[in-house]
Design an enzyme around this catalytic site. Structure first.
Site, short mmCIF file in Angstrom:
data_model
loop_
_atom_site.label_atom_id
_atom_site.label_comp_id
_atom_site.label_asym_id
_atom_site.label_seq_id
_atom_site.Cartn_x
_atom_site.Cartn_y
_atom_site.Cartn_z
N LYS A 231 -14.33 -53.39 4.46
CA LYS A 231 -14.54 -52.50 5.62
C LYS A 231 -15.48 -53.16 6.62
CE LYS A 231 -16.72 -48.05 6.87
NZ LYS A 231 -17.28 -46.77 6.39
N ASP A 236 -21.24 -47.55 13.04
CA ASP A 236 -20.60 -46.26 12.80
C ASP A 236 -21.46 -45.12 13.35
OD1 ASP A 236 -19.12 -44.13 11.91
OD2 ASP A 236 -19.54 -44.44 9.76
N LYS A 243 -23.01 -38.71 14.12
CA LYS A 243 -24.02 -38.62 13.07
C LYS A 243 -25.36 -38.21 13.67
CE LYS A 243 -22.13 -42.22 10.00
NZ LYS A 243 -21.94 -41.38 8.80
N ASP A 254 -22.47 -51.06 8.29
CA ASP A 254 -21.19 -50.52 7.85
C ASP A 254 -20.08 -51.59 7.82
OD1 ASP A 254 -20.04 -48.24 6.79
OD2 ASP A 254 -19.36 -47.44 8.73
N ASP A 313 -15.52 -39.41 11.47
CA ASP A 313 -16.56 -40.15 10.74
C ASP A 313 -16.04 -40.68 9.40
OD1 ASP A 313 -19.02 -41.26 10.20
OD2 ASP A 313 -20.00 -39.36 9.68
N GLU A 315 -13.88 -42.90 8.92
CA GLU A 315 -13.11 -43.93 9.63
C GLU A 315 -12.80 -45.14 8.75
OE1 GLU A 315 -16.30 -43.75 9.64
OE2 GLU A 315 -16.84 -45.81 9.24
N ARG A 317 -11.74 -45.47 5.70
CA ARG A 317 -10.47 -45.38 4.98
C ARG A 317 -9.28 -45.63 5.90
NH1 ARG A 317 -11.98 -39.42 3.05
NH2 ARG A 317 -14.05 -40.39 3.17
N1 BES Z 1 -20.22 -45.31 6.80
C1 BES Z 1 -20.20 -43.99 6.29
C2 BES Z 1 -20.67 -43.90 4.83
C3 BES Z 1 -22.10 -44.27 4.56
C4 BES Z 1 -23.09 -43.31 4.61
C5 BES Z 1 -22.44 -45.56 4.23
C6 BES Z 1 -24.40 -43.66 4.35
C7 BES Z 1 -23.75 -45.92 3.96
C8 BES Z 1 -24.74 -44.96 4.02
C9 BES Z 1 -18.80 -43.40 6.36
O1 BES Z 1 -18.00 -43.86 7.39
C10 BES Z 1 -18.94 -41.94 6.54
O2 BES Z 1 -19.50 -41.52 7.50
N2 BES Z 1 -18.41 -41.17 5.59
C11 BES Z 1 -18.48 -39.75 5.62
C12 BES Z 1 -17.18 -39.20 5.08
C13 BES Z 1 -17.03 -37.73 5.24
C14 BES Z 1 -16.89 -37.36 6.70
C15 BES Z 1 -15.81 -37.28 4.47
C16 BES Z 1 -19.63 -39.31 4.74
O3 BES Z 1 -19.84 -39.90 3.68
O4 BES Z 1 -20.34 -38.37 5.13
ZN ZN Z 2 -18.24 -42.77 9.22
ZN ZN Z 3 -18.47 -45.81 8.06
#
Ligand code: BES
Ligand code: ZN
Ligand code: ZN
Length: 468
Positions: A231, A236, A243, A254, A313, A315, A317
């Site tokens: 990824k 992000d 966020k 990220d 968010d 994204e 996947r």
């Molecule tokens: N990049 C984030 C995941 C992340 C969070 C990595 C904290 C490292 C530290 C990812 O893109 C994300 O925001 N995921 C969301 C998914 C949700 C919306 C289903 C998450 O984990 O809140």
């Molecule tokens: Zn995200």
């Molecule tokens: Zn992310």
């Protein structure tokens, strides 16, 4: 950033402490009230004016405790130019662990600091293994290759996101490639016209256009063929699911998965392992703008499956789905495919900041990976992909939604990716959200900031599965 030769000279040495110095050291350590706790370190100056660093080891010494102790020592030597590590090694793997720890601990990231503030790190590391070890020079050369790439990954993670755009990521990686790794890149225009709906949907809100980087290493004889997919979100923001400001700065990390797979293929190629590798880095910046993807937009992933983007968010996947489908299309005779991603906050809730998760569709393949990761000194833990969570990804409008049930969010993300893989192909999904970036204190050989996580496991997995 340099790919080959971080500038640290690494040699075997016979230099040792005299018995007089050793007894002086023992007394000095007692006087300093050293308790012998893990990561405990003492800097002492002996009667002849030499700086001695003593690091505690646990009672039961394993490879990782040696790696960490060497790292602690190297970190406490910031500002010094050279050092001898006199730690007695039982065998080659202990020498390798000490070399890795010493090199990893000497890492510093000063590229964006004024000259005056950079203290400089070790340029010469000598290791006295206490006995003669067969192939010692080759072992050090291997450690050097692997650690140089971990350092490159750390550099990429630590670079500010306005500097490390998707385009810049590609340019820096291209410069770092050895001659036996080939690169091809898809531009934004190509991604759009060729149907990479995931990468374009995520990247379309940014002024820095997305890319898909594909690297190949083809040795003359190969015992295994793997694809690694990482990824590569260079920043992000969460997109329109913005966020919170607090902590958002960590989202420059990220792209840790993309950097890890790039570093891994370079190391594997430099080690000339008999394993054919394809490394894929879908790269995009997830931004907020008038052109950003809206919650409820429907996109088409490469290969034709449609996805309703309920949360922009989620994204990672989406870009991974495009790349996974493409990776399998390009090479359908793979022995396995491994994706690496800072995919979910739920990963950190589940396993904490230092242990990554591994999910997949093939328990044997997973267990071989876990064995390799353990020897490499990286902490991974197996996680399930429970079928009952899959219906939560159903969408009334598209083939699938990009989010589902909140509980077990890491597993739901894994189940989403599974939809894009053919049955029968061994696949692993490494969620490294926690361990990829260290926002706390440095520890062992781990600095603050980019960790370079997963690279050592990937390289060692290639080593062990290609060995006779
Ligand atoms: N990049 C984030 C995941 C992340 C969070 C990595 C904290 C490292 C530290 C990812 O893109 C994300 O925001 N995921 C969301 C998914 C949700 C919306 C289903 C998450 O984990 O809140
Ligand atoms: Zn995200
Ligand atoms: Zn992310």
């Amino acid at each position: 950033m340099s790919a080959r030769g971080s500038g640290v000279e690494l040699v075997v040495s016979a230099q040792t402490l005299t018995s007089a110095t050793e007894s002086w050291l023992q007394k000095a350590l007692l006087d300093s009230r050293a308790k012998g706790e893990v990561d405990e370190v003492r800097s002492l100056v002996d009667p002849s004016g030499r700086l001695l660093i003593a690091v505690a080891l646990p009672k039961k010494v394993d490879l990782e405790s040696l790696r960490r102790a060497a790292g602690v020592a190297a970190r406490s030597l910031v500002g010094h130019k050279q050092a001898t590590f006199a730690i007695s090694c039982a065998d080659a793997s202990e020498l390798n662990a000490i070399a890795e720890g010493a090199l990893l601990g000497s890492y510093q990231f000063n590229q964006f600091k004024g000259d005056s503030s950079s203290e400089g790190s070790l340029v010469k590391i000598a290791i006295n293994p206490g006995r003669s070890i067969k192939n010692a020079t080759q072992i050090l050369a291997r450690a050097q290759i692997v650690v140089d790439q971990v350092k490159m990954v750390r550099d990429l993670i630590n670079m500010p996101p306005s500097f490390l755009t998707p385009e810049k990521f590609v340019a820096l990686v291209k410069k770092a490639l050895p001659s036996n790794v080939q690169a091809t890149v898809k531009t934004h225009t190509q991604l759009k016209s060729e149907g990479y709906g995931g990468i374009t949907a995520v990247g379309q809100g940014s002024a820095n256009p997305p890319r898909l980087l594909h690297l190949t290493y083809r040795p003359t004889r190969s015992r295994k063929k793997y694809a690694f997919v990482g990824k590569g979100i260079t920043f992000d923001t969460g997109g329109l699911a913005l966020k919170p400001a607090q902590g958002m700065e960590a989202m420059k990390s990220d792209m840790s998965g993309a950097a890890a797979v790039v570093g891994a293929i370079i190391a594997i190629a430099q080690l000339k392992l008999p394993v054919a590798i394809d490394a894929w880095a879908p790269l995009a910046e997830n931004m907020v703008s008038e052109s950003a993807t809206r919650p409820s937009d429907v996109i088409t992933i490469y290969g034709g499956k449609t996805v309703e983007v309920l949360n922009p968010d989620a994204e990672g996947r989406l870009i991974l789905a495009d790349a996974l489908v493409r990776a399998v299309e390009v090479r359908h005779d793979l022995d396995g495919i491994i994706d690496v991603a800072t995919l979910t906050g739920a990963q950190i809730i589940a396993l904490g900041k230092r242990t990554a998760a591994v999910m997949g569709n093939d328990d044997r393949f997973r267990d071989r990976f876990l064995d390799a990761a353990r020897s490499a000194g990286e902490s991974f833990w197996p996680m399930p992909l429970p079928a009952e969570l899959r219906p939560s990804l159903d969408s009334p409008t598209a083939d699938l939604a990009n989010i589902g049930e909140r509980m077990g969010g890491m597993l739901v993300a894994g189940l989403f990716l599974k939809e894009f893989l053919p049955e029968g192909l061994p696949w692993l999904h490494l969620d490294i959200a926690g361990p990829s970036y260290n926002e706390d204190q440095p520890h062992g050989y781990t600095p603050v900031g980019g960790v370079g996580f997963a690279l050592r496991s990937l390289v060692h997995f290639a080593e062990v599965t290609s060995a006779r």
